[in-house]
Design a protein around this motif. Structure first.
Motif, PDB file in Angstrom:
ATOM      1  N   THR A 195       0.832  -1.209   0.000  1.00 27.38           N
ATOM      2  CA  THR A 195       0.000   0.000   0.000  1.00 27.38           C
ATOM      3  C   THR A 195       0.862   1.252   0.000  1.00 27.38           C
ATOM      4  O   THR A 195       0.584   2.200  -0.749  1.00 27.38           O
ATOM      5  N   PHE A 196       1.909   1.260   0.819  1.00 25.90           N
ATOM      6  CA  PHE A 196       2.812   2.414   0.851  1.00 25.90           C
ATOM      7  C   PHE A 196       3.470   2.628  -0.506  1.00 25.90           C
ATOM      8  O   PHE A 196       3.591   3.756  -0.969  1.00 25.90           O
ATOM      9  N   SER A 197       3.895   1.544  -1.152  1.00 19.12           N
ATOM     10  CA  SER A 197       4.572   1.698  -2.443  1.00 19.12           C
ATOM     11  C   SER A 197       3.594   2.158  -3.528  1.00 19.12           C
ATOM     12  O   SER A 197       3.964   2.926  -4.412  1.00 19.12           O
ATOM     13  N   GLN A 198       2.334   1.722  -3.461  1.00 18.96           N
ATOM     14  CA  GLN A 198       1.337   2.196  -4.417  1.00 18.96           C
ATOM     15  C   GLN A 198       1.046   3.675  -4.217  1.00 18.96           C
ATOM     16  O   GLN A 198       0.871   4.414  -5.179  1.00 18.96           O
ATOM     17  N   GLU A 199       1.020   4.119  -2.955  1.00 11.89           N
ATOM     18  CA  GLU A 199       0.775   5.536  -2.687  1.00 11.89           C
ATOM     19  C   GLU A 199       1.945   6.387  -3.173  1.00 11.89           C
ATOM     20  O   GLU A 199       1.749   7.482  -3.672  1.00 11.89           O
ATOM     21  N   GLU A 200       3.180   5.876  -3.026  1.00 10.40           N
ATOM     22  CA  GLU A 200       4.349   6.619  -3.504  1.00 10.40           C
ATOM     23  C   GLU A 200       4.346   6.733  -5.022  1.00 10.40           C
ATOM     24  O   GLU A 200       4.719   7.760  -5.580  1.00 10.40           O
TER      25      GLU A 200
END
Length: 194
Positions: A169-174
């Motif tokens: 999720t963090f990498s998709q948001e980045e």
């Protein structure tokens, strides 16, 4: 961020893991078991880093937790096998006290419902490490230690799954952030050129 989001569940799991690891650390200190003391200390530090990484949106800290969880699961399986005398291991060995002393699990003498019989007054002073004779426990000490390991394994496996989800999720948001204060939406491709 919803109340039941993966991030909130992971924060809850980190908190639960910290509480159970500190509880385990206390009883290992009481039994002078040095190897578990060191490993529990590392677990507490990594859980705090993972908690910090989850709260502060730092995926590297959560990835560190993921790497450590593999080792933590292996450690708990090893301790379970040791206390169950599986794979050539013996609960009577000095492995957990690192051979420094002949101490053992605190639960061996102080388990729930254990009645202890005192040592006779003569002759026990010559022994290097006198022990109490424990009779009639509700639950044998090795099963209490294995129960600790099973609880840690369950929390760790859930934590591993949720940590993987949170990192993705963090990498998709980045990836969706365009560094101009807006998020990219695939339905509006013209937004990139504003």
């Amino acid at each position: 961020m919803g109340c039941c989001s993966g991030r909130c569940v992971l924060i809850f799991l980190f908190t639960l893991q910290l509480i159970t690891a500190v509880e385990r650390q206390v009883f290992d200190f009481l039994g002078y078991q040095w190897a578990p003391i060191m490993v529990n200390f590392l677990q507490i530090i990594v859980a705090i880093l993972g908690l910090f990484g989850t709260i502060q949106y730092r995926p590297r800290h959560v990835i560190l937790y993921l790497a450590w969880t593999v080792l933590w699961v292996g450690w708990n399986v090893f301790v379970s096998c040791l206390y169950l005398d599986l794979g050539g291991l013996s609960k009577d060995s000095d492995i957990l006290s690192l051979g420094i002393s002949s101490h053992h699990s605190w639960w061996q003498d102080n388990g729930p419902g254990c009645e202890s019989k005192g040592l006779p007054s003569s002759g026990w002073q010559s022994q290097e490490n006198p022990r109490l004779i424990v009779l009639n426990c509700w639950l044998e000490y090795q099963y209490i230690e294995v129960l600790h390991c099973i609880i840690q394994l369950l929390i760790s496996l859930l934590g591993f799954v949720y940590a993987c989800y949170v990192v993705s999720t963090f990498s998709q948001e980045e990836e969706s952030f365009n560094f101009m204060g807006e998020f990219y939406h695939p339905s509006k491709p013209s937004q990139l050129f504003l």
